[in-house]
Design an enzyme around this catalytic site. Structure first.
Site, PDB file in Angstrom:
ATOM      1  N   GLU A 127    -122.106 -17.409  11.690  1.00  0.00           N
ATOM      2  CA  GLU A 127    -121.918 -17.534  13.203  1.00  0.00           C
ATOM      3  C   GLU A 127    -121.998 -16.025  13.937  1.00  0.00           C
ATOM      4  OE1 GLU A 127    -117.833 -18.695  13.401  1.00  0.00           O
ATOM      5  OE2 GLU A 127    -118.295 -20.719  12.560  1.00  0.00           O
ATOM      6  N   ASN A 169    -125.604 -19.424   8.283  1.00  0.00           N
ATOM      7  CA  ASN A 169    -124.744 -20.714   8.535  1.00  0.00           C
ATOM      8  C   ASN A 169    -124.344 -20.289  10.280  1.00  0.00           C
ATOM      9  OD1 ASN A 169    -123.569 -23.322   7.754  1.00  0.00           O
ATOM     10  ND2 ASN A 169    -121.592 -22.211   7.906  1.00  0.00           N
ATOM     11  N   HIS A 206    -120.822 -29.195  14.037  1.00  0.00           N
ATOM     12  CA  HIS A 206    -119.523 -29.959  14.775  1.00  0.00           C
ATOM     13  C   HIS A 206    -119.790 -30.572  15.946  1.00  0.00           C
ATOM     14  CE1 HIS A 206    -116.924 -27.775  11.360  1.00  0.00           C
ATOM     15  NE2 HIS A 206    -117.547 -26.724  11.724  1.00  0.00           N
ATOM     16  N   GLU A 235    -121.079 -28.622   7.795  1.00  0.00           N
ATOM     17  CA  GLU A 235    -119.591 -28.478   8.311  1.00  0.00           C
ATOM     18  C   GLU A 235    -119.507 -29.968   9.241  1.00  0.00           C
ATOM     19  OE1 GLU A 235    -117.917 -25.017   9.795  1.00  0.00           O
ATOM     20  OE2 GLU A 235    -118.918 -23.650   8.256  1.00  0.00           O
ATOM     21  N   ASP A 237    -118.547 -32.676  11.369  1.00  0.00           N
ATOM     22  CA  ASP A 237    -117.498 -33.477  11.587  1.00  0.00           C
ATOM     23  C   ASP A 237    -117.660 -33.974  13.134  1.00  0.00           C
ATOM     24  OD1 ASP A 237    -116.828 -31.328  13.100  1.00  0.00           O
ATOM     25  OD2 ASP A 237    -115.083 -30.998  11.960  1.00  0.00           O
TER      26      ASP A 237
HETATM   27  O1  G3I Z   1    -102.671 -20.025   5.146  1.00  0.00           O
HETATM   28  C1  G3I Z   1    -101.942 -19.870   6.547  1.00  0.00           C
HETATM   29  C2  G3I Z   1    -100.316 -20.317   6.311  1.00  0.00           C
HETATM   30  O2  G3I Z   1     -99.828 -19.484   5.254  1.00  0.00           O
HETATM   31  C3  G3I Z   1     -99.685 -20.280   7.554  1.00  0.00           C
HETATM   32  O3  G3I Z   1     -98.533 -20.839   7.322  1.00  0.00           O
HETATM   33  C4  G3I Z   1    -100.637 -21.172   8.554  1.00  0.00           C
HETATM   34  C5  G3I Z   1     -99.740 -21.232   9.715  1.00  0.00           C
HETATM   35  O4  G3I Z   1    -100.385 -21.110  10.990  1.00  0.00           O
HETATM   36  O5  G3I Z   1    -101.816 -20.742   8.757  1.00  0.00           O
HETATM   37  C6  G3I Z   1    -102.477 -20.778   7.454  1.00  0.00           C
HETATM   38  O6  G3I Z   1    -103.548 -20.152   7.788  1.00  0.00           O
HETATM   39  C7  G3I Z   1    -104.528 -21.169   8.616  1.00  0.00           C
HETATM   40  C8  G3I Z   1    -105.498 -21.551   7.622  1.00  0.00           C
HETATM   41  O7  G3I Z   1    -106.763 -22.051   8.592  1.00  0.00           O
HETATM   42  C9  G3I Z   1    -105.445 -22.507   6.720  1.00  0.00           C
HETATM   43  O8  G3I Z   1    -104.652 -23.713   7.232  1.00  0.00           O
HETATM   44  C10 G3I Z   1    -104.920 -20.289   9.971  1.00  0.00           C
HETATM   45  O9  G3I Z   1    -103.869 -19.930  10.506  1.00  0.00           O
HETATM   46  C11 G3I Z   1    -106.071 -21.192  10.488  1.00  0.00           C
HETATM   47  O10 G3I Z   1    -106.699 -20.224  11.480  1.00  0.00           O
HETATM   48  C12 G3I Z   1    -107.140 -21.405   9.607  1.00  0.00           C
HETATM   49  O11 G3I Z   1    -108.088 -22.190  10.229  1.00  0.00           O
HETATM   50  C13 G3I Z   1    -109.335 -22.449   9.453  1.00  0.00           C
HETATM   51  C14 G3I Z   1    -110.492 -22.021  10.665  1.00  0.00           C
HETATM   52  O12 G3I Z   1    -111.830 -22.110  10.057  1.00  0.00           O
HETATM   53  C15 G3I Z   1    -110.062 -20.508  11.013  1.00  0.00           C
HETATM   54  O13 G3I Z   1    -111.293 -19.676  11.469  1.00  0.00           O
HETATM   55  C16 G3I Z   1    -109.567 -23.836   9.321  1.00  0.00           C
HETATM   56  O14 G3I Z   1    -108.889 -24.359   8.382  1.00  0.00           O
HETATM   57  C17 G3I Z   1    -110.926 -24.246   8.999  1.00  0.00           C
HETATM   58  O15 G3I Z   1    -111.488 -25.504   8.864  1.00  0.00           O
HETATM   59  C18 G3I Z   1    -112.023 -23.386   9.901  1.00  0.00           C
HETATM   60  O16 G3I Z   1    -113.550 -23.831   9.417  1.00  0.00           O
HETATM   61  C19 G3I Z   1    -114.319 -23.028  10.400  1.00  0.00           C
HETATM   62  C20 G3I Z   1    -115.408 -22.493   9.466  1.00  0.00           C
HETATM   63  O17 G3I Z   1    -114.986 -21.613   8.362  1.00  0.00           O
HETATM   64  C21 G3I Z   1    -116.547 -21.802   9.933  1.00  0.00           C
HETATM   65  N1  G3I Z   1    -116.995 -22.871  10.987  1.00  0.00           N
HETATM   66  C22 G3I Z   1    -116.129 -23.278  11.884  1.00  0.00           C
HETATM   67  C23 G3I Z   1    -114.936 -24.214  11.235  1.00  0.00           C
HETATM   68  C24 G3I Z   1    -113.946 -24.576  12.000  1.00  0.00           C
HETATM   69  O18 G3I Z   1    -113.454 -24.024  13.005  1.00  0.00           O
END
Ligand code: G3I
Length: 302
Positions: A127, A169, A206, A235, A237
């Site tokens: 990105e 990516n 996405h 990715e 969806d």
């Molecule tokens: O692990 C913590 C946990 O300890 C805490 O209790 C909880 C409370 O909010 O947060 C948890 O972390 C979260 C993590 O996902 C695991 O669930 C983060 O806040 C959250 O920001 C994170 O989101 C991820 C996101 O990337 C962050 O940028 C998504 O799961 C994930 O699907 C998403 O994936 C991205 C790709 O890496 C790049 N392309 C876009 C894609 C979608 O946004």
């Protein structure tokens, strides 16, 4: 009869999913994962904040869980992501200049070395381009270290794991006419001309109402491939999971010999980062949705 097996019969392609380590002991989740998919991408566990929570101290526990789960079952692993402006640990967010550049390069080297020989493809840089019509690089602390930060990351990754395919990516790179798509294309073309090691381009894909499925998606895939790189849908969806759109995406990949695999960004709708849009192939109970049937039949007959 499964996504992975059917993809494998189409020129040795893979069909993968994003995986969260803390769901591997959910039996519904693991059953679908182990049955349907022959590639996995750790959804968050290989990111900078997860793997290097304090500078120089590396934690691979959660990522190793996913890699071991996959490799024990003959699944490939996509590494995601070595260098990215987002999900940086706090210590890196506060860095700049050569200190940040060196920290980033050390991170790339250490993580790629830890997984040397185990990763099919790495998202080396994620990105790095801006949305909208500018075609510019995205402003970030990494970009401000100098425009060459992307190529030095690729060179470090190649040195650390010469057997992995190295990918750039990004999202909103599906429509061939978009400035962002063209900008990524020109970077890859430049890298190939100058011998910067790059093997693949990941289209996150996405898709939603704001960035719908473009009729020129196949042109995007084939144009990148013509530069001499593989193309992977990394990715996928789709808001509402329309069966017809999923079918089109699969058929477009199958039509391009160097489109080597498709990864959906989660298993059940409830596993999705945008769960309320029900964008995936399995419902919250793990049942197959119409989009699943469309994907499987496209893989088999499309
Ligand atoms: O692990 C913590 C946990 O300890 C805490 O209790 C909880 C409370 O909010 O947060 C948890 O972390 C979260 C993590 O996902 C695991 O669930 C983060 O806040 C959250 O920001 C994170 O989101 C991820 C996101 O990337 C962050 O940028 C998504 O799961 C994930 O699907 C998403 O994936 C991205 C790709 O890496 C790049 N392309 C876009 C894609 C979608 O946004």
């Amino acid at each position: 009869t499964t996504l992975g097996a059917s993809a494998a019969e189409r020129g040795g392609r893979y069909f993968g999913t994003a995986v969260a380590a803390n769901k591997l002991n959910d039996s519904t989740y693991a059953t679908i994962l182990n049955r349907e998919f022959n590639s996995v991408t750790p959804e968050n566990e290989m990111k900078w904040d997860a793997t290097e929570p304090s500078q120089g101290n590396f934690n691979y526990a959660s990522a190793d869980q996913i890699v071991n789960h996959a490799r024990q079952r003959g699944m490939q692993v996509r590494g995601h992501a070595l260098a990215w402006h987002s999900q940086q640990p706090g210590w890196a967010q506060n860095m700049s200049g050569s200190a940040l550049r060196n920290a980033m390069l050390n991170h790339v080297t250490q993580v790629a070395t830890h997984y040397r020989g185990q990763i099919h493809s790495w998202d080396v840089v994620n990105e790095a381009f801006a949305d909208g019509g500018s075609g510019a690089r995205r402003d970030s602390n990494l970009q401000r270290t100098g425009n060459d930060w992307i190529e030095v990351a690729f060179r470090a990754a190649r040195a650390a794991d010469p057997g992995a395919k190295l990918c750039y990516n990004d999202y909103n790179t599906d429509n061939w006419n978009d400035a962002k798509t063209q900008a990524v294309y020109r970077m890859v073309q430049d890298f190939k001309q100058r011998g910067v090691p790059i093997d693949c381009v990941g289209l996150q894909s996405h898709l939603n109402n704001g960035s719908p499925y473009p009729s020129n998606y196949r042109t995007t895939l084939s144009s990148f491939a013509a530069l001499g790189v593989d193309v992977q849908i990394t990715e996928l969806d789709i808001e509402g999971a329309p069966a017809a759109t999923y079918r089109n995406v699969v058929n477009d990949c199958l039509a391009v010999p160097r489109c080597t695999g498709i990864t959906v960004w989660g298993i059940r709708d409830s596993d999705s980062w945008r769960a309320s849009q029900t964008p995936l192939l399995f419902n919250n109970s793990g049942g197959k949705k119409p989009a699943y049937d469309a994907v499987l039949s496209a893989l088999n007959n499309g």
